[in-house]
Write a protein that holds these residues in place. Structure first.
Motif, PDB file in Angstrom:
ATOM      1  N   TYR A   2      30.306  11.710  35.850  1.00 59.08           N
ATOM      2  CA  TYR A   2      31.269  11.971  34.777  1.00 59.08           C
ATOM      3  C   TYR A   2      30.776  11.488  33.409  1.00 59.08           C
ATOM      4  CZ  TYR A   2      34.290  12.843  38.763  1.00 59.08           C
ATOM      5  OH  TYR A   2      34.824  13.348  39.921  1.00 59.08           O
ATOM      6  N   TYR A   3      29.479  11.322  33.266  1.00 56.26           N
ATOM      7  CA  TYR A   3      28.896  10.844  32.005  1.00 56.26           C
ATOM      8  C   TYR A   3      29.292  11.761  30.841  1.00 56.26           C
ATOM      9  CZ  TYR A   3      25.281   9.712  28.517  1.00 56.26           C
ATOM     10  OH  TYR A   3      24.610   9.379  27.367  1.00 56.26           O
ATOM     11  N   GLU A   4      29.099  13.068  30.997  1.00 60.28           N
ATOM     12  CA  GLU A   4      29.415  14.014  29.925  1.00 60.28           C
ATOM     13  C   GLU A   4      30.918  14.069  29.652  1.00 60.28           C
ATOM     14  OE1 GLU A   4      27.325  15.431  28.006  1.00 60.28           O
ATOM     15  OE2 GLU A   4      25.497  14.856  29.097  1.00 60.28           O
ATOM     16  N   ASP A   5      31.733  13.973  30.703  1.00 61.37           N
ATOM     17  CA  ASP A   5      33.182  13.999  30.520  1.00 61.37           C
ATOM     18  C   ASP A   5      33.656  12.781  29.729  1.00 61.37           C
ATOM     19  OD1 ASP A   5      33.678  16.397  32.029  1.00 61.37           O
ATOM     20  OD2 ASP A   5      33.321  15.238  33.852  1.00 61.37           O
ATOM     21  N   VAL A   6      33.038  11.636  29.976  1.00 57.71           N
ATOM     22  CA  VAL A   6      33.393  10.414  29.249  1.00 57.71           C
ATOM     23  C   VAL A   6      33.042  10.562  27.774  1.00 57.71           C
ATOM     24  CG1 VAL A   6      32.775   7.978  28.940  1.00 57.71           C
ATOM     25  CG2 VAL A   6      33.292   8.864  31.229  1.00 57.71           C
ATOM     26  N   LEU A   7      31.825  10.994  27.462  1.00 61.29           N
ATOM     27  CA  LEU A   7      31.410  11.141  26.067  1.00 61.29           C
ATOM     28  C   LEU A   7      32.272  12.180  25.346  1.00 61.29           C
ATOM     29  CD1 LEU A   7      27.504  10.980  26.209  1.00 61.29           C
ATOM     30  CD2 LEU A   7      29.166   9.142  25.911  1.00 61.29           C
ATOM     31  N   CYS A   8      32.675  13.217  26.069  1.00 65.37           N
ATOM     32  CA  CYS A   8      33.513  14.266  25.479  1.00 65.37           C
ATOM     33  C   CYS A   8      34.894  13.724  25.109  1.00 65.37           C
ATOM     34  CB  CYS A   8      33.645  15.426  26.455  1.00 65.37           C
ATOM     35  SG  CYS A   8      34.557  16.838  25.817  1.00 65.37           S
ATOM     36  N   ALA A   9      35.380  12.761  25.865  1.00 61.51           N
ATOM     37  CA  ALA A   9      36.729  12.234  25.650  1.00 61.51           C
ATOM     38  C   ALA A   9      36.795  11.233  24.507  1.00 61.51           C
ATOM     39  CB  ALA A   9      37.237  11.576  26.929  1.00 61.51           C
ATOM     40  N   LEU A  10      35.676  10.558  24.201  1.00 61.14           N
ATOM     41  CA  LEU A  10      35.701   9.451  23.250  1.00 61.14           C
ATOM     42  C   LEU A  10      35.084   9.835  21.902  1.00 61.14           C
ATOM     43  CD1 LEU A  10      34.570   6.572  25.651  1.00 61.14           C
ATOM     44  CD2 LEU A  10      36.900   7.338  25.126  1.00 61.14           C
ATOM     45  N   PRO A  11      35.457   9.108  20.834  1.00 60.64           N
ATOM     46  CA  PRO A  11      34.827   9.356  19.540  1.00 60.64           C
ATOM     47  C   PRO A  11      33.330   9.031  19.606  1.00 60.64           C
ATOM     48  CG  PRO A  11      36.758   7.940  19.316  1.00 60.64           C
ATOM     49  CD  PRO A  11      36.464   8.039  20.772  1.00 60.64           C
TER      50      PRO A  11
END
Length: 674
Positions: free
Chosen positions: A640-649
């Motif tokens: 979920y690395y990409e999903d995490v970065l997508c969710a955060l500023p």
């Protein structure tokens, strides 16, 4: 032909006037945010200004707008200003409406936000707009709440008489006494839940009540329904109760309105689930017994207490609860037998009481029996599960499967323009998940009301003031193992040392929190504070300590403010995926396979919760913080690395603990370490 030309000329003139009003409205918003507010100490925020323009356009165009507003935007001033300007210039039948004739409704999920709007935001706007002659009279707002929030003077005196000379918690006794001068029970600190239920204004007030002429609740209703009100403030449940009244042809709870703002809109589906669901808990039985005793049915009340106490005991013995967790009902032979006996007992008592007790008490007995029957013969209309109350007793819950359709019917079908705003409406790359849960996909399909989407990014400089650290050295550890707990404890110890305390550690599991806390107990040079049930007391203690370490879970993921250096290190132990429960299992059935469910539901819900937790890090424009996510699924190369970065500023990224130490040394002054 001349009539046609005349009508076209009139319409052109009307459209020109409406266009002039709209342009004037937007000009006034520019003036308020760019010149007037800075004169009174507020900074110009371009994102806030654009947000207010978008909100006004949506309300003017009779649309629904989903506004995802980042931390620090100032969305409250944005929507209040949009509503004020709409009220001043809004079009009604081709002419300016009379200001204040249709007070806007602002629905929130928290009393704290209502208080802030009522006591801070609206008085400030009223003062500065009056000084500039932009409005002709002061802005007025009222809080609308259900009867259960207000004290009944007759019931209060009866309760005070009943406890006179008896052992009673002194704080609870003083809370009851304070209600002789304040009719709002939310202002009575220390009031027990049981006392609240006994002294609140009853659902149906008798017309021959001896206190009718002096009733403080009736005076409150007269005041809040008076003319000249600009804003009606309420919670989501009250908004939905009003909508239900309107749908059934009953007298509305709220005055008619033509603009709706739903703040903290991500909480609206939960409120809708409560409104169209059913539940039965120990407090419900206590209240019924109390009313039976008042109607001289003491023997029956005693039998009911004994029967239901046995039921709750049997259910508790056959189920294992975790804090704040819904669990499936286990249809063991013992549980089913106990429910059958209790349901039959409730219905039989209701039948035998006919003519000797009030209709309200009989109705409550029958409703309690009906909830129990759901657990004997499952109904496709409801999702059934158990929860625990504050006394660790089971609560029978039945939640509707059709919450989105309910919201569509109750709110959106009416065609009233609405602003739905929160910091967590957008998940990942879009609004699809929140549109589904709010019933707006159905609304958009019917094309009754347009649904707009807008994202207002936070003005905070995350790239400069926030460091994101995703350690990767725990990938081989089994999830939930003792080795993982030890690794988490080691990381927390190193991070708190690097940031000199000032740490908030967010858990998704109370059991894991307890395990890690025990490992670290006595090992840190900073005071450790653990939040379990007494949330506010422990949070206040943490704030006073300045550089302590707070271990928290549950409600601390949102709505808690830690400005300044109080939290300079935020540690998120695991990605906040929702714990599987009966409600989510029922939702999973709507998808063809697990992968589709994870992509459509589990990940977007995790991203929204992650944004809420991340929001504890930076609360002001000058805050600086290190955010660490210990879940190895979030590390580089993780699932979920990409999903995490997508969710955060967008933030700086740390590669090691040394990067964390350098960031803190560079951004903090000497006082931080004292």
């Amino acid at each position: 032909m001349k009539d046609v030309e005349k009508n076209l000329a009139v319409q052109a003139e009307k459209n020109g006037y409406i266009g002039w009003c709209r342009n004037k409205a937007h000009e006034e918003i520019d003036y308020i945010f760019q010149e007037l507010m800075p004169k009174h100490g507020l900074n110009v925020r371009e994102a806030q200004l654009r947000l207010s323009h978008e909100m006004l356009d949506s309300l003017w165009g009779k649309q629904i707008a989903l506004c995802d507003a980042g931390v620090g935007i100032g969305k409250t001033y944005a929507y209040l200003t949009a509503c004020i300007i709409l009220d001043k210039y809004g079009e009604k039948g081709g002419s300016i409406s009379k200001p204040g004739c249709h007070p806007a409704v602002i629905s929130t999920s928290s009393i704290a936000l209502q208080d802030a709007i009522l006591k801070e935001y609206i008085p400030f706007l009223s003062r500065i707009l009056l000084e500039e002659n932009l409005i002709r009279r002061p802005l007025k707002a009222v809080v609308r709440k259900g009867k259960e929030h207000f004290v009944c003077d007759q019931r209060l005196e009866q309760r005070l008489s009943a406890i006179q000379g008896k052992r009673k918690n002194e704080d609870q006794r003083q809370a009851l006494l304070s209600l002789r001068t304040s009719y709002d029970m939310d202002q009575a600190h220390g009031l027990s839940g049981f006392d609240r239920r006994l002294i609140c204004v009853p659902k149906f007030c008798p017309k021959n009540c001896p206190g009718r002429q002096t009733c403080r609740y009736r005076r409150y209703l007269e005041r809040v329904k008076g003319a000249g009100i600009h804003f009606q403030l309420c919670n989501h449940n009250y908004l939905l109760a009003d909508a239900s009244h309107r749908a059934k042809g009953y007298r509305p709870l709220l005055s008619d309105y033509r603009a709706l703002v739903i703040d903290e809109a991500h909480k609206l589906p939960e409120a809708a689930g409560q409104m169209c669901g059913k539940s039965l808990c120990s407090d419900d039985i206590q209240e019924i017994c109390y009313m039976l005793e008042k109607e001289h049915q003491g023997i029956r009340a005693g039998r009911l207490k004994a029967k239901m106490k046995k039921l709750f005991h049997v259910i508790a013995e056959n189920h294992t609860f975790e804090q704040e967790q819904r669990i499936a009902f286990q249809q063991t032979e013992e549980c089913v037998s106990a429910i059958k006996e209790s349901a039959a007992f409730l219905y039989e008592m209701a039948r035998r009481c006919r003519g000797s007790v009030s209709k309200w008490v009989r109705g409550r007995l029958e409703e309690a029996g009906m909830v129990l029957c759901y657990f004997l013969v499952p109904n496709r209309k409801y999702i059934l599960y158990l929860e625990q109350d504050g006394e660790r007793l089971p609560v029978f819950c039945a939640t509707s499967r059709r919450v989105p359709a309910y919201l569509d019917k109750m709110l959106w079908e009416r065609g009233i323009p609405a602003i739905l705003t929160s910091g967590t409406l957008k998940a990942g790359n879009g609004f699809l998940r929140i549109r589904q849960t709010l019933g707006l996909e159905e609304t958009n399909r019917k094309k009754k009301t347009g649904v707009q989407e807008y994202v207002a990014e936070s003005p905070f400089e995350y790239k400069r003031n926030c460091l994101l650290y995703l350690p990767q050295d725990g990938k081989q550890l089994r999830h939930g193992s003792q080795e993982e707990s030890a690794w988490i404890a080691k990381q927390i110890k190193q991070l708190t040392s690097s940031t000199h305390g000032h740490t908030l550690v967010l858990f998704t599991s109370y059991s894991l929190m307890g395990s890690v806390y025990q490992i670290l107990r006595g090992c840190l040079p900073y005071t450790m504070v653990e939040v379990w049930r007494h949330t506010q007391e422990e949070i206040m203690r943490f704030k006073k300590l300045k550089n302590a370490v707070l271990f928290a879970a549950g409600s601390c993921w949102e709505g808690v403010d830690f400005p300044g250096d109080m939290v300079s290190s935020l540690i998120i132990v695991r990605l906040p995926f929702a714990v599987p429960d009966p409600v989510r299992e029922a939702e999973k059935e709507q998808y063809g396979n697990l992968r589709r469910y994870i992509e459509a539901v589990a990940v977007p819900d995790m991203q929204k919760r992650l944004k809420q937790g991340f929001g504890r890090a930076i609360r002001t424009e000058t805050d600086t913080c290190v955010v660490t996510i210990l879940d190895q699924r979030a590390a580089r190369g993780g699932r979920y690395y990409e999903d995490v970065l997508c969710a955060l500023p967008s933030c700086q990224m740390a590669e090691s603990m040394e990067d964390v130490e350098r960031f803190i040394r560079r951004r903090k002054n000497v006082d931080y370490y004292m």
